[in-house]
Design an enzyme around this catalytic site. Structure first.
Site, PDB file in Angstrom:
ATOM      1  N   GLU A 140      -3.128  -0.226   8.308  1.00  0.00           N
ATOM      2  CA  GLU A 140      -1.945   0.208   9.068  1.00  0.00           C
ATOM      3  C   GLU A 140      -2.044  -0.293  10.504  1.00  0.00           C
ATOM      4  O   GLU A 140      -3.091  -0.172  11.142  1.00  0.00           O
ATOM      5  CB  GLU A 140      -1.821   1.738   9.144  1.00  0.00           C
ATOM      6  CG  GLU A 140      -1.354   2.407   7.880  1.00  0.00           C
ATOM      7  CD  GLU A 140      -1.237   3.923   8.044  1.00  0.00           C
ATOM      8  OE1 GLU A 140      -0.930   4.404   9.159  1.00  0.00           O
ATOM      9  OE2 GLU A 140      -1.460   4.617   7.039  1.00  0.00           O
TER      10      GLU A 140
ATOM     11  N   ARG B 148       0.852  -1.187   0.000  1.00  0.00           N
ATOM     12  CA  ARG B 148       0.000   0.000   0.000  1.00  0.00           C
ATOM     13  C   ARG B 148       0.890   1.239   0.000  1.00  0.00           C
ATOM     14  O   ARG B 148       1.712   1.419   0.899  1.00  0.00           O
ATOM     15  CB  ARG B 148      -0.907  -0.010   1.240  1.00  0.00           C
ATOM     16  CG  ARG B 148      -1.731   1.258   1.410  1.00  0.00           C
ATOM     17  CD  ARG B 148      -2.701   1.125   2.593  1.00  0.00           C
ATOM     18  NE  ARG B 148      -3.432   2.351   2.805  1.00  0.00           N
ATOM     19  CZ  ARG B 148      -3.189   3.226   3.791  1.00  0.00           C
ATOM     20  NH1 ARG B 148      -2.222   2.991   4.673  1.00  0.00           N
ATOM     21  NH2 ARG B 148      -3.913   4.317   3.910  1.00  0.00           N
TER      22      ARG B 148
ATOM     23  N   ASN C 237      -7.071   1.576  10.331  1.00  0.00           N
ATOM     24  CA  ASN C 237      -5.765   1.876  10.921  1.00  0.00           C
ATOM     25  C   ASN C 237      -5.926   1.914  12.432  1.00  0.00           C
ATOM     26  O   ASN C 237      -6.769   2.646  12.949  1.00  0.00           O
ATOM     27  CB  ASN C 237      -5.234   3.242  10.445  1.00  0.00           C
ATOM     28  CG  ASN C 237      -4.777   3.219   8.992  1.00  0.00           C
ATOM     29  OD1 ASN C 237      -4.898   2.204   8.309  1.00  0.00           O
ATOM     30  ND2 ASN C 237      -4.250   4.340   8.532  1.00  0.00           N
TER      31      ASN C 237
ATOM     32  N   GLU D   9      -7.098   8.398   6.640  1.00  0.00           N
ATOM     33  CA  GLU D   9      -7.304   9.061   7.935  1.00  0.00           C
ATOM     34  C   GLU D   9      -7.770  10.513   7.844  1.00  0.00           C
ATOM     35  O   GLU D   9      -7.039  11.432   8.223  1.00  0.00           O
ATOM     36  CB  GLU D   9      -6.018   8.994   8.761  1.00  0.00           C
ATOM     37  CG  GLU D   9      -5.514   7.581   8.988  1.00  0.00           C
ATOM     38  CD  GLU D   9      -4.376   7.517  10.002  1.00  0.00           C
ATOM     39  OE1 GLU D   9      -3.821   8.571  10.364  1.00  0.00           O
ATOM     40  OE2 GLU D   9      -4.065   6.411  10.457  1.00  0.00           O
TER      41      GLU D   9
ATOM     42  N   HIS E  91      -2.738  10.929   1.034  1.00  0.00           N
ATOM     43  CA  HIS E  91      -2.172  10.690   2.355  1.00  0.00           C
ATOM     44  C   HIS E  91      -1.537  12.011   2.826  1.00  0.00           C
ATOM     45  O   HIS E  91      -0.326  12.112   2.999  1.00  0.00           O
ATOM     46  CB  HIS E  91      -1.159   9.539   2.312  1.00  0.00           C
ATOM     47  CG  HIS E  91      -0.854   8.928   3.649  1.00  0.00           C
ATOM     48  ND1 HIS E  91      -0.966   7.572   3.907  1.00  0.00           N
ATOM     49  CD2 HIS E  91      -0.423   9.474   4.808  1.00  0.00           C
ATOM     50  CE1 HIS E  91      -0.601   7.318   5.165  1.00  0.00           C
ATOM     51  NE2 HIS E  91      -0.257   8.455   5.736  1.00  0.00           N
TER      52      HIS E  91
ATOM     53  N   TYR F 102      -3.672   2.042  16.087  1.00  0.00           N
ATOM     54  CA  TYR F 102      -2.393   2.156  16.782  1.00  0.00           C
ATOM     55  C   TYR F 102      -2.497   1.950  18.286  1.00  0.00           C
ATOM     56  O   TYR F 102      -1.674   1.300  18.884  1.00  0.00           O
ATOM     57  CB  TYR F 102      -1.727   3.510  16.474  1.00  0.00           C
ATOM     58  CG  TYR F 102      -1.163   3.530  15.066  1.00  0.00           C
ATOM     59  CD1 TYR F 102       0.125   3.084  14.814  1.00  0.00           C
ATOM     60  CD2 TYR F 102      -1.943   3.932  13.989  1.00  0.00           C
ATOM     61  CE1 TYR F 102       0.646   3.055  13.527  1.00  0.00           C
ATOM     62  CE2 TYR F 102      -1.433   3.906  12.690  1.00  0.00           C
ATOM     63  CZ  TYR F 102      -0.139   3.469  12.471  1.00  0.00           C
ATOM     64  OH  TYR F 102       0.360   3.425  11.197  1.00  0.00           O
TER      65      TYR F 102
HETATM   66  C1  GBH Z   1      -0.788   7.039  10.854  1.00  0.00           C
HETATM   67  O1  GBH Z   1      -1.445   8.032  11.568  1.00  0.00           O
HETATM   68  C2  GBH Z   1      -0.436   7.600   9.523  1.00  0.00           C
HETATM   69  O2  GBH Z   1      -1.327   7.154   8.535  1.00  0.00           O
HETATM   70  C3  GBH Z   1       0.991   7.402   9.102  1.00  0.00           C
HETATM   71  O3  GBH Z   1       1.291   8.248   8.053  1.00  0.00           O
HETATM   72  C4  GBH Z   1       1.899   7.611  10.288  1.00  0.00           C
HETATM   73  O4  GBH Z   1       3.244   7.578   9.947  1.00  0.00           O
HETATM   74  C5  GBH Z   1       1.586   6.525  11.281  1.00  0.00           C
HETATM   75  O5  GBH Z   1       0.236   6.500  11.608  1.00  0.00           O
HETATM   76  C6  GBH Z   1       2.385   6.663  12.582  1.00  0.00           C
HETATM   77  O6  GBH Z   1       2.082   7.838  13.232  1.00  0.00           O
HETATM   78  O7  GBH Z   1      -3.230  12.244  20.765  1.00  0.00           O
HETATM   79  O8  GBH Z   1      -5.369  13.061  20.091  1.00  0.00           O
HETATM   80  O9  GBH Z   1      -3.447  13.403  18.673  1.00  0.00           O
HETATM   81  C7  GBH Z   1      -1.430   7.993  12.958  1.00  0.00           C
HETATM   82  C8  GBH Z   1      -2.802   8.053  13.556  1.00  0.00           C
HETATM   83  C9  GBH Z   1      -4.069   9.312  15.071  1.00  0.00           C
HETATM   84  C10 GBH Z   1      -2.437   7.818  15.905  1.00  0.00           C
HETATM   85  C11 GBH Z   1      -4.009  10.098  16.344  1.00  0.00           C
HETATM   86  C12 GBH Z   1      -2.362   8.564  17.204  1.00  0.00           C
HETATM   87  C13 GBH Z   1      -3.308  10.180  18.595  1.00  0.00           C
HETATM   88  C14 GBH Z   1      -4.505  11.016  18.896  1.00  0.00           C
HETATM   89  N1  GBH Z   1      -2.777   8.712  14.833  1.00  0.00           N
HETATM   90  N2  GBH Z   1      -3.552   9.296  17.475  1.00  0.00           N
HETATM   91  S1  GBH Z   1      -4.103  12.545  19.660  1.00  0.00           S
END
Ligand code: GBH
Length: 483
Positions: free
Chosen positions: A385, A83, A301, A171, A126, A303
């Protein structure tokens, strides 16, 4: 949890896809070559304090010049799906005319992948909006949704003969709230009104693009969107204020995108929470019908999980990681109505991002999506992801033994996925974030998510222990028991 018992060997079904993911701005470099112009991230990187130590994407992992070798590496690892995202600023710099050289890069990438038996999975957006469009208001401007649909259709028409899997947006929460209210991502604004406008226009852009692509698509094409999910638990489930905070977070991160896409409506409580910021003002005519255009797959996605509480809770110790004042810009919470939510702390292991490791959250998320969204729509999910940053230590040869952290993280989340599948969640694949170390947005090159190490001095690629292990998982479709 018993279900995540790592002493079991788990089998994944034969068609289950094991792959990896990246994004254009994070790996390509060649920021101003062959007709590419600035995206909002090129501009944001120049804002003092916006990105860790002033890092930028001008070279990144130099993938633009090393693409064939990178594809060869994926083939060596036996990954069946890749991807990647296309850069709008490369293909239609300034969003004016098509740049054939930009498009040609992705065409060659697709050929290279197919030649090695790897299925390309193309994400159209993205986060790297052409800066020229930001100068006309970016995603806060409704017109950007139409511009996106035009760009998407052009890419689709050029590559649809060879690419089956298409994702419109990656996202949208990040491209709206984190970018226009949180100040953390490009364009770095801190205006909740712009953020809700952006959220609606991103959804509209997704609907317009997938509708237009569908008209010229064949049966085998699969169109979808990727959302990032936050699984929030109330600190005290018996405390109404904490429960309300969890509801707000769920609304602001998850349901604000899920409900329009799957049900053609914004949830009532989200409309209320975002009334002051003016969400409803942006909805026109048949927007919600357009947004609810049928999709073929939901990209998930995931995390981390989060423990949330009412506003009186003292801030969690990791808050400093996310809203680090040493990066200069005045950061605001990306959560509209954040004065009514607080973050609590639970003692779970954390990654180098400060995000808690909670594989059980992924299991719950997949089951919930299956029950309330994808199941009723009759469509499958793919984990587009999942992965983790850790403070890697490389030996003299550049080898990183991440078997104690990143490997375990991926193992645990694959186990959680498997467990959700055993309970009926229709999950068709897992794409690890990320194939290789890359530009981690406002954290620059300071945070490494790759299963392959990138030595930024030499641009050498060195598979980490997790990559070697993941290759075996992909080859055998089996998660080996771990002691
Ligand atoms: C992804 O986004 C991305 O798609 C990618 O590009 C990136 O490199 C990867 O993850 C690693 O970061 O504390 O309220 O800000 C990450 C998605 C969404 C995960 C927000 C952490 C924290 C919420 N993120 N979340 S906040």
């Amino acid at each position: 949890a018993a279900g995540l018992d790592s002493t079991r060997t788990l089998e994944f079904p034969p068609g289950f896809r094991f792959g990896s993911a990246t994004a254009a701005f994070q790996i390509e470099g060649a920021a101003h070559e062959e007709g590419r112009e600035d995206s909002i991230w090129d501009a944001f990187c120049r804002v003092p304090g916006a990105v860790f130590e002033g890092h930028d994407g001008s070279v990144a992992a130099d993938h633009y010049h090393r693409m064939p070798q990178d594809v060869a590496l994926m083939a060596e690892l036996g990954l069946d799906t890749y991807r990647f995202s296309t850069s709008w600023a490369r293909i239609k710099p300034g969003d004016r005319t098509l740049n054939p050289k930009g498009l040609d890069f992705y065409s060659r990438l697709v050929d290279e992948l197919l030649g090695r038996g790897i299925a390309p999975w193309l994400t159209l957006y993205h986060w790297d909006l052409p800066q020229a469009l930001q100068e006309r208001g970016g995603w806060a401007n409704r017109d950007t949704a139409y511009r996106f649909a035009d760009y998407a259709l052009e890419v689709f028409e050029h590559l649809k003969d060879r690419v089956t899997d298409w994702t419109t947006l990656n996202e949208p929460w990040c491209s709206s709230f984190l970018s226009y209210a949180g100040g953390e991502h490009a364009p770095g604004h801190t205006n909740p009104e712009e953020a809700v406008a952006a959220a609606h226009h991103l959804l509209l852009g997704h609907g317009l693009a997938s509708g237009a692509m569908r008209e010229v698509a064949d049966k085998e094409h699969r169109l979808g969107i990727t959302l990032n999910f936050t699984v929030a638990d109330p600190a005290n489930p018996a405390n109404a204020v904490d429960v309300d905070a969890a509801r707000r977070i769920d609304g602001a991160f998850n349901r604000i995108f899920l409900d329009p896409i799957f049900r053609g409506q914004y949830p009532t409580d989200v409309l209320e929470d975002m009334a002051e910021a003016g969400l409803e003002r942006h909805i026109r005519g048949n927007d919600l019908e357009v947004i609810a255009a049928p999709i073929d797959v939901l990209g998930v996605n995931y995390y981390n999980g989060e423990l949330v509480a009412g506003p009186t809770t003292p801030p969690a110790p990791d808050e400093s990681l996310v809203f680090a004042s040493d990066r200069g810009l005045p950061r605001r919470s990306p959560i509209v109505g954040s004065e009514r939510v607080g973050r609590a702390w639970r003692d779970l292991p954390r990654t180098a991002m400060g995000w808690e490791v909670q594989p059980g959250g992924l299991e719950r998320l997949l089951l919930r999506l299956e029950e309330h969204y994808t199941g009723p729509a009759g469509i499958p999910m793919v984990i587009t992801e999942n992965g983790a940053a850790y403070d890697d230590v490389a030996d003299e040869a550049g080898f990183v033994d991440d078997s104690g952290d990143r490997l375990s993280f991926i193992d645990a989340h694959l186990r959680a996925t498997h467990r959700a599948m055993e309970q009926g969640a229709d999950v068709r694949g897992y794409l690890v974030w990320s194939l290789m170390d890359n530009f981690e947005w406002s954290f620059g090159y300071d945070k490494r998510f790759g299963i392959v190490r990138v030595d930024y001095d030499t641009q050498a690629r060195i598979p980490k222990a997790s990559a070697k292990w993941y290759a075996q998982v992909a080859a055998s479709h089996r998660l080996p028991a771990r002691r």
